[in-house]
Motif scaffolding. Sequence first.
Motif, PDB file in Angstrom:
ATOM      1  N   HIS A  26       0.808  -1.110   0.151  1.00 39.18           N
ATOM      2  CA  HIS A  26       0.091  -0.006   0.022  1.00 39.18           C
ATOM      3  C   HIS A  26       0.957   1.108  -0.075  1.00 39.18           C
ATOM      4  CE1 HIS A  26       0.869  -0.941   4.412  1.00 39.18           C
ATOM      5  NE2 HIS A  26       0.318   0.478   4.569  1.00 39.18           N
ATOM      6  N   HIS A  36       1.297   3.913   1.963  1.00 40.07           N
ATOM      7  CA  HIS A  36       1.701   4.418   3.250  1.00 40.07           C
ATOM      8  C   HIS A  36       3.268   4.676   3.262  1.00 40.07           C
ATOM      9  CE1 HIS A  36      -2.042   3.394   5.815  1.00 40.07           C
ATOM     10  NE2 HIS A  36      -2.190   4.387   5.121  1.00 40.07           N
ATOM     11  N   ASP A  42       5.846   4.268   5.086  1.00 35.02           N
ATOM     12  CA  ASP A  42       6.790   3.313   5.531  1.00 35.02           C
ATOM     13  C   ASP A  42       7.066   1.829   4.661  1.00 35.02           C
ATOM     14  OD1 ASP A  42       4.158   3.084   6.562  1.00 35.02           O
ATOM     15  OD2 ASP A  42       4.592   1.693   8.105  1.00 35.02           O
ATOM     16  N   HIS A  43       6.006   1.941   3.822  1.00 38.05           N
ATOM     17  CA  HIS A  43       6.026   0.664   2.637  1.00 38.05           C
ATOM     18  C   HIS A  43       6.548   1.350   1.472  1.00 38.05           C
ATOM     19  CE1 HIS A  43       3.915  -2.009   5.516  1.00 38.05           C
ATOM     20  NE2 HIS A  43       3.583  -0.627   6.189  1.00 38.05           N
ATOM     21  N   HIS A  75      -7.152  -1.475   6.146  1.00 45.07           N
ATOM     22  CA  HIS A  75      -5.989  -0.632   6.623  1.00 45.07           C
ATOM     23  C   HIS A  75      -5.702   0.367   5.636  1.00 45.07           C
ATOM     24  CE1 HIS A  75      -2.371   0.495   8.223  1.00 45.07           C
ATOM     25  NE2 HIS A  75      -1.802   0.867   7.213  1.00 45.07           N
ATOM     26  N   ASP A  79      -0.065  -4.819   5.499  1.00 45.39           N
ATOM     27  CA  ASP A  79      -0.505  -4.161   6.824  1.00 45.39           C
ATOM     28  C   ASP A  79      -2.076  -4.647   7.266  1.00 45.39           C
ATOM     29  OD1 ASP A  79       1.726  -3.070   7.378  1.00 45.39           O
ATOM     30  OD2 ASP A  79       0.816  -1.009   7.275  1.00 45.39           O
TER      31      ASP A  79
HETATM   32 ZN   LIG Z   1       0.098   1.128   6.462  1.00 44.22          ZN
END
Ligand SMILES: [Zn+2]
Length: 258
Positions: free
Chosen positions: A74, A76, A78-79, A178, A197
């Motif tokens: 996804h 976000h 951090d990914h 999420h 996630d």
């Molecule tokens: Zn996430």
Amino acid sequence: MRAEQRLDWFSRTAIDDDITLLVEPYVHELLRCNIWHVRGRERDLLVDTGVGVAVLSEAATDLFDASILAVATHAHMDHSGGMHEFEQRAIHSAEVAALATAQENMRLDVGSYDEATLVAIAHMGYDISGGLLTEIPHAGFDPATHELQATTATMVLDEGDVIDLGDRAFEVLHLPGHSPGSIGLYDAKSRLLFSGDAVYDGPLLDELDGSDVEHYVATMMRLMALDVEVVHGGHGSSMGPKRFREIVQQYLDLRGAA
Ligand SMILES: [Zn+2]
């Protein structure tokens, strides 16, 4: 020229002959995602790319194949932080725009967070008062000015698509909740799931911007029925089927379904 990055920014653990886990130990656990490298006969697969403050491909030149496909479970930060580094980049259709704009994402400077956000993060069980990075990736790095780098997807993924590495293949499972375009990658032959996630062994987040509890419940009901032997999550430790189903059931109990 950018200063040289810390050689220990990414730590590595060999999971088996083909799978390597990379993580960023100096990133707060809230944003410390699991980066999974899968060696394939014809191409390598990278599942998620970290926060993007250090150059992942540079840190793993000995590991990454030239034809590597980077998939973000996804958008976000951090990914998806390192997605821009890779020539082949894939994400679910529902998050192509988020990847391309890099907006509405988390910042690394806690000082810029308003009180409500800090309270919400504390409520999730995370203390970020000490900052989101315990070290900096290279001299001169400033979390306050760091921007997540936007990038376009070169491959758009949807439910049922297959990513074929030559000797093994992963099916794309659309697992919204999420985030709208959260995906898992499932190898039915080895019953291995990269769950992103949607499920990991830690506090699951379903109240973020773009989260949807109703969709999350449907995702969990689907995952409860999935035949898995090992699950590698977007954060935390890997799970066997028992722990995986426990976490899924806990979520369903919490949100009043099933
Ligand atoms: Zn996430």
